[in-house]
Write an enzyme that holds these catalytic residues in place. Structure first.
Site, PDB file in Angstrom:
ATOM      1  N   LYS A 198       0.821  -1.209   0.000  1.00  0.00           N
ATOM      2  CA  LYS A 198       0.000   0.000   0.000  1.00  0.00           C
ATOM      3  C   LYS A 198       0.867   1.276   0.000  1.00  0.00           C
ATOM      4  O   LYS A 198       2.055   1.232   0.253  1.00  0.00           O
ATOM      5  CB  LYS A 198      -0.935  -0.021   1.202  1.00  0.00           C
ATOM      6  CG  LYS A 198      -1.747  -1.314   1.310  1.00  0.00           C
ATOM      7  CD  LYS A 198      -2.495  -1.612   0.009  1.00  0.00           C
ATOM      8  CE  LYS A 198      -3.388  -2.844   0.083  1.00  0.00           C
ATOM      9  NZ  LYS A 198      -2.689  -4.119   0.283  1.00  0.00           N
TER      10      LYS A 198
HETATM   11  C1  LIG Z   1      -8.779  -3.455  -2.158  1.00  0.00           C
HETATM   12  C2  LIG Z   1      -8.227  -4.143  -0.951  1.00  0.00           C
HETATM   13  N1  LIG Z   1      -9.024  -4.346   0.113  1.00  0.00           N
HETATM   14  C3  LIG Z   1      -8.585  -4.944   1.224  1.00  0.00           C
HETATM   15  C4  LIG Z   1      -7.293  -5.388   1.336  1.00  0.00           C
HETATM   16  C5  LIG Z   1      -6.883  -6.143   2.549  1.00  0.00           C
HETATM   17  O1  LIG Z   1      -5.853  -5.568   3.261  1.00  0.00           O
HETATM   18  P1  LIG Z   1      -4.892  -6.427   4.203  1.00  0.00           P
HETATM   19  O2  LIG Z   1      -3.915  -7.132   3.335  1.00  0.00           O
HETATM   20  O3  LIG Z   1      -4.292  -5.387   5.080  1.00  0.00           O
HETATM   21  O4  LIG Z   1      -5.743  -7.371   4.967  1.00  0.00           O
HETATM   22  C6  LIG Z   1      -6.414  -5.203   0.264  1.00  0.00           C
HETATM   23  C7  LIG Z   1      -5.023  -5.659   0.360  1.00  0.00           C
HETATM   24  O5  LIG Z   1      -4.373  -6.029  -0.564  1.00  0.00           O
HETATM   25  C8  LIG Z   1      -6.897  -4.574  -0.926  1.00  0.00           C
HETATM   26  O6  LIG Z   1      -6.116  -4.389  -1.979  1.00  0.00           O
END
Ligand SMILES: Cc1ncc(COP(=O)(O)O)c(C=O)c1O
Length: 422
Positions: A198
């Site tokens: 991110k």
């Molecule tokens: C669009 C989206 N939503 C949710 C997430 C979930 O995040 P995390 O990996 O912190 O659980 C991601 C992670 O890649 C994502 O790209």
């Protein structure tokens, strides 16, 4: 083969924007927590209140009343749906270009995901959304994909009109704006992720924001052990409205310390990515037959990704193959310069658990739940979303690192030009 001549230093930097900026500030903040021997957010010998300060900083950034930091974006999605009261008998509308966490949060809640097509922004198509709204629709999980927002203002309006909740997933669009308004400020709730890929990162982390006090208190209880805490950080059991089930998603002080430093760099990181992306886009715009994802407000694009739409699938696959041979890719840990059909769990039909409706438990829920009978005919295989299918079939994705050199941008442009000519 040409690829034999490519050295490690010729490759593109990995697609982990925030990681390039982890430096003295992050180390200093993390050391403060360790020196204070207070890594738990609620109490300790010399609490630094990093999680609390991160939450306050997000409230200020987004002009929101409440924020709760959690340990992942996936956890943030689950607790937001729990706070919104989503469960069996409900359907949540979600775009087919997303991340598996969006679907799994809906399925885990006991509700049914219903797929919505995308428009030329690669985000949810408001026209298809309106068609998909039905008697069981409880809300919309809108995902701001690949660094920028689509028709979020129109979608917010549709939700208001139809009395549906709007939950924004800003995991891939931290720092994005639309006409000056930040991602995460449009919905009843919004979530973020601070995982390594991110725009800013502590390796892991997530965050939920909202303005409604009840949603906040429910989220608070669910993110922890199911109950509120008092000012001393001790659990309180007396309020029957907040005797819930917790999912153990508290955020750690050490990671919040890193995030505080990263948040101070968010604008710098997105500015660096945006500049590089639009320089490259300009260079590529002369390639015949190549078009790009439509970005409604380029000034508010974080610049993290360039989505290229080629004449047809064969051209797309050939250009990707040729440009990769010419060095337009990262090392083995990265996923960059790929055909979008290879973009894994971001595309609905690549989600095996979704396509075959994998059960959550041995009772076959949520698919077998009598309250979800209405969704018996829902399909999730390729062909469900014609617009997205047609788009990803001939599109490729390039991640834009904030440290890409001008020389690398020129090299990428030439590789695409040569590949497109061939
Ligand atoms: C669009 C989206 N939503 C949710 C997430 C979930 O995040 P995390 O990996 O912190 O659980 C991601 C992670 O890649 C994502 O790209």
């Amino acid at each position: 083969m040409a690829s034999d001549l490519i050295t490690e230093t010729d490759l593109l930097p990995y697609e982990w924007p925030g990681s390039f900026f982890i430096g003295a500030e992050e180390i200093e903040e993390a050391l403060k927590v360790l020196n204070a021997r207070s890594p738990f957010r609620f109490y300790g010998p010399d609490l630094q209140r990093c999680v609390e300060r991160l939450e306050a900083a997000y409230c200020k950034r987004l002009n929101r009343k409440y924020a709760i930091a959690v340990n992942s974006g996936t956890a943030a999605l689950s607790l937001a749906l729990a706070a919104l009261g989503v469960g069996p008998g409900d359907e949540v509308l979600v775009p087919g270009y997303m991340w598996i966490s969006c679907i799994s949060a809906i399925v885990r809640s006991g509700a049914i995901p219903r797929l919505v097509d995308v428009d030329d922004t690669f985000c949810m198509d408001p026209a298809d959304l309106e068609k998909k709204i039905g008697p069981h629709t409880k809300g919309v999980l809108l995902v701001h994909m690949s660094g920028a927002m689509g028709a979020v203002d129109k979608i917010a309006e549709i939700c208001r009109k139809n009395k549906l909740f709007l939950l924004e997933d800003c995991a891939q669009a931290n720092g994005a704006t639309l006409k000056g308004r930040p991602a995460g400020s449009f919905g009843d709730m919004a979530i973020f992720s601070f995982q390594l890929n991110k725009n800013i990162t502590a390796g892991e982390g997530g965050l939920v924001v909202c303005d409604d006090e009840n949603l906040y208190r429910r989220s608070w209880a669910v993110h922890d052990l199911g109950y509120p805490r008092n000012a001393d950080g001790r659990l309180e059991f007396s309020d029957p409205n907040y005797q819930m089930w917790g999912q153990g998603s508290r955020y750690a002080e050490l990671l919040a310390a890193v995030m505080l430093a990263q948040l101070g760099k968010l604008e710098k990181i997105t500015t660096e990515m945006r500049r590089r992306k639009y320089a490259l886009k300009k260079r590529l715009s002369a390639i015949p037959g190549l078009t790009f994802r439509r970005i409604p407000d380029p000034d508010g694009d974080t610049g993290a990704f360039l989505l290229m739409i080629w004449k047809d699938r064969q051209t797309c696959l050939l250009v990707v193959e040729q440009s990769r041979k010419a060095g337009v890719h990262t090392g083995p840990l990265g996923m960059n310069n790929i055909a979008m059909t290879d973009w894994g769990l971001h595309i609905y039909f690549n989600n095996a658990s979704l396509v075959r409706k994998s059960p959550l438990n041995n009772a076959g829920r949520p698919w077998s739940d009598p309250l979800n009978e209405f969704a018996k005919s829902y399909e999730y295989g390729k062909g469900t979303l014609p617009a997205l299918d047609a788009l990803v079939d001939r599109s490729s994705l390039l991640a834009i690192a904030p440290v890409l050199t001008d020389e690398a941008i020129e090299r990428i442009a030439q590789a695409f030009e040569n590949a497109a000519k061939a």
